[in-house]
Design a protein around this motif. Structure first.
Motif, PDB file in Angstrom:
ATOM      1  N   LEU A   1      -4.674   8.096  11.490  1.00  0.00           N
ATOM      2  CA  LEU A   1      -4.911   9.529  11.387  1.00  0.00           C
ATOM      3  C   LEU A   1      -4.198  10.233  12.536  1.00  0.00           C
ATOM      4  O   LEU A   1      -4.339   9.846  13.693  1.00  0.00           O
ATOM      5  CB  LEU A   1      -6.409   9.829  11.454  1.00  0.00           C
ATOM      6  CG  LEU A   1      -6.805  11.316  11.539  1.00  0.00           C
ATOM      7  CD1 LEU A   1      -6.367  12.068  10.287  1.00  0.00           C
ATOM      8  CD2 LEU A   1      -8.308  11.457  11.760  1.00  0.00           C
ATOM      9  N   VAL A   2      -3.415  11.275  12.208  1.00  0.00           N
ATOM     10  CA  VAL A   2      -2.747  12.097  13.215  1.00  0.00           C
ATOM     11  C   VAL A   2      -3.390  13.476  13.201  1.00  0.00           C
ATOM     12  O   VAL A   2      -3.402  14.153  12.172  1.00  0.00           O
ATOM     13  CB  VAL A   2      -1.239  12.229  12.918  1.00  0.00           C
ATOM     14  CG1 VAL A   2      -0.585  13.198  13.906  1.00  0.00           C
ATOM     15  CG2 VAL A   2      -0.554  10.870  12.977  1.00  0.00           C
ATOM     16  N   VAL A   3      -3.927  13.893  14.349  1.00  0.00           N
ATOM     17  CA  VAL A   3      -4.540  15.221  14.481  1.00  0.00           C
ATOM     18  C   VAL A   3      -3.748  15.981  15.545  1.00  0.00           C
ATOM     19  O   VAL A   3      -3.922  15.747  16.747  1.00  0.00           O
ATOM     20  CB  VAL A   3      -6.028  15.148  14.864  1.00  0.00           C
ATOM     21  CG1 VAL A   3      -6.666  16.526  14.742  1.00  0.00           C
ATOM     22  CG2 VAL A   3      -6.775  14.137  13.988  1.00  0.00           C
TER      23      VAL A   3
ATOM     24  N   GLU B   1     -13.491   8.832   6.678  1.00  0.00           N
ATOM     25  CA  GLU B   1     -12.495   7.862   6.218  1.00  0.00           C
ATOM     26  C   GLU B   1     -12.348   6.735   7.236  1.00  0.00           C
ATOM     27  O   GLU B   1     -12.510   6.955   8.437  1.00  0.00           O
ATOM     28  CB  GLU B   1     -11.140   8.546   5.996  1.00  0.00           C
ATOM     29  CG  GLU B   1     -11.138   9.614   4.914  1.00  0.00           C
ATOM     30  CD  GLU B   1     -11.235   9.036   3.507  1.00  0.00           C
ATOM     31  OE1 GLU B   1     -10.857   7.860   3.315  1.00  0.00           O
ATOM     32  OE2 GLU B   1     -11.678   9.759   2.603  1.00  0.00           O
ATOM     33  N   PRO B   2     -12.006   5.513   6.775  1.00  0.00           N
ATOM     34  CA  PRO B   2     -11.831   4.393   7.710  1.00  0.00           C
ATOM     35  C   PRO B   2     -10.405   4.343   8.259  1.00  0.00           C
ATOM     36  O   PRO B   2      -9.449   4.214   7.504  1.00  0.00           O
ATOM     37  CB  PRO B   2     -12.112   3.170   6.825  1.00  0.00           C
ATOM     38  CG  PRO B   2     -11.678   3.597   5.448  1.00  0.00           C
ATOM     39  CD  PRO B   2     -11.921   5.080   5.358  1.00  0.00           C
TER      40      PRO B   2
ATOM     41  N   GLU C   1     -11.998  -2.762   0.875  1.00  0.00           N
ATOM     42  CA  GLU C   1     -11.602  -2.540   2.264  1.00  0.00           C
ATOM     43  C   GLU C   1     -10.090  -2.523   2.404  1.00  0.00           C
ATOM     44  O   GLU C   1      -9.534  -1.675   3.109  1.00  0.00           O
ATOM     45  CB  GLU C   1     -12.195  -3.621   3.174  1.00  0.00           C
ATOM     46  CG  GLU C   1     -11.822  -3.432   4.640  1.00  0.00           C
ATOM     47  CD  GLU C   1     -12.472  -4.457   5.559  1.00  0.00           C
ATOM     48  OE1 GLU C   1     -12.000  -4.600   6.701  1.00  0.00           O
ATOM     49  OE2 GLU C   1     -13.433  -5.115   5.125  1.00  0.00           O
ATOM     50  N   LEU C   2      -9.424  -3.456   1.740  1.00  0.00           N
ATOM     51  CA  LEU C   2      -7.965  -3.469   1.788  1.00  0.00           C
ATOM     52  C   LEU C   2      -7.399  -2.158   1.260  1.00  0.00           C
ATOM     53  O   LEU C   2      -6.513  -1.558   1.869  1.00  0.00           O
ATOM     54  CB  LEU C   2      -7.420  -4.642   0.970  1.00  0.00           C
ATOM     55  CG  LEU C   2      -7.409  -6.010   1.650  1.00  0.00           C
ATOM     56  CD1 LEU C   2      -7.146  -7.113   0.640  1.00  0.00           C
ATOM     57  CD2 LEU C   2      -6.364  -6.041   2.758  1.00  0.00           C
ATOM     58  N   THR C   3      -7.942  -1.702   0.146  1.00  0.00           N
ATOM     59  CA  THR C   3      -7.465  -0.456  -0.455  1.00  0.00           C
ATOM     60  C   THR C   3      -7.674   0.725   0.482  1.00  0.00           C
ATOM     61  O   THR C   3      -6.784   1.556   0.666  1.00  0.00           O
ATOM     62  CB  THR C   3      -8.195  -0.187  -1.787  1.00  0.00           C
ATOM     63  OG1 THR C   3      -7.960  -1.291  -2.681  1.00  0.00           O
ATOM     64  CG2 THR C   3      -7.676   1.083  -2.449  1.00  0.00           C
TER      65      THR C   3
END
Length: 228
Positions: free
Chosen positions: A4-6, A43-44, A173-175
């Motif tokens: 994730l880029v914030v 989200e993970p 989890e992979l998805t």
């Protein structure tokens, strides 16, 4: 791996997303603190790049909220070069590393690799399992020293399993960790990628744990206790 880029600077945000995507990461992006907090909360992610000077909700507040909520993903904070106090506050709030602006993109990529690696308990950029070697810096896979050509999705599946060697990883989890938020996710495709990986690697590396997912056993055969 999913990042994730914030960052509220649209140009810099776009540059980081592009660089991370080229390195094989699935990337989500937010331009303000509120959106970033929501994504990180729901989200993970395997790592987060977080600017501190954000609109709506500043980065320090976002980080503190994540940690209060029990979110443990590694966080790399972006700070102004002359604001050493931001670095101290960020680390104290739960950040794992920082980069001062302006920065070289290669430094950010290297620090993200290190965060993901350390979070999974690895000290090196080379992951090995039997005769399989995965070079994280070059995104290169070899078997007995011979290069194996993989698609980006096949590589991502193998990388995630090798990062979490010894743990049984479900298709869900992979998805969740291999595709960004906008991708049309179908966990059934994971089975296809695993099948292709087995053929290309040519060795018995990825074990199917019936009803649970997939696993690459660690040295010595110690596992997470799931029945094969």
């Amino acid at each position: 791996m999913r990042i994730l880029v914030v960052e509220d600077d649209e140009n810099l945000n776009r540059q980081m997303v592009s660089a991370l995507t080229e390195q094989g990461y699935a990337v989500d992006a937010a331009l303000d603190g509120e959106d970033g907090h929501f994504l990180g909360e729901t989200e993970p992610y395997d790592a987060v790049i977080l600017d501190l000077g954000l609109p709506q909700m500043d980065g320090l507040s976002v980080l503190e909220a994540w940690r209060r909520e029990g979110r443990t993903m590694p966080v790399l904070i972006l700070t102004a070069r002359d604001r050493w106090s931001d670095k101290v506050q960020g680390i104290d709030a739960g950040a794992d590393d920082y980069v001062a602006k302006p920065f070289h993109m290669e430094e950010v990529l290297a620090r993200v690799r290190a965060l993901v690696r350390r979070a999974a308990g690895h000290a090196s950029n080379d992951l090995t399992a039997g005769s399989v070697r995965l070079d994280l810096r070059a995104s290169r896979v070899t078997v007995d020293g011979n290069p194996v050509k993989l698609t980006s999705h096949e590589y991502k599946v193998l990388e995630y399993l090798m990062h979490h060697r010894g743990k049984t990883i479900s298709r869900t989890e992979l998805t969740e960790h291999l595709y960004d938020q906008d991708f049309d996710r179908d966990s059934n495709t994971i089975e296809v990628f695993v099948g292709r990986l087995r053929k290309k690697l040519g060795i018995d590396l990825i074990e199917t744990v019936r009803g649970l997912g997939y696993r690459i056993d660690p040295p010595g055969g110690e596992t997470d206790g799931a029945d094969a």
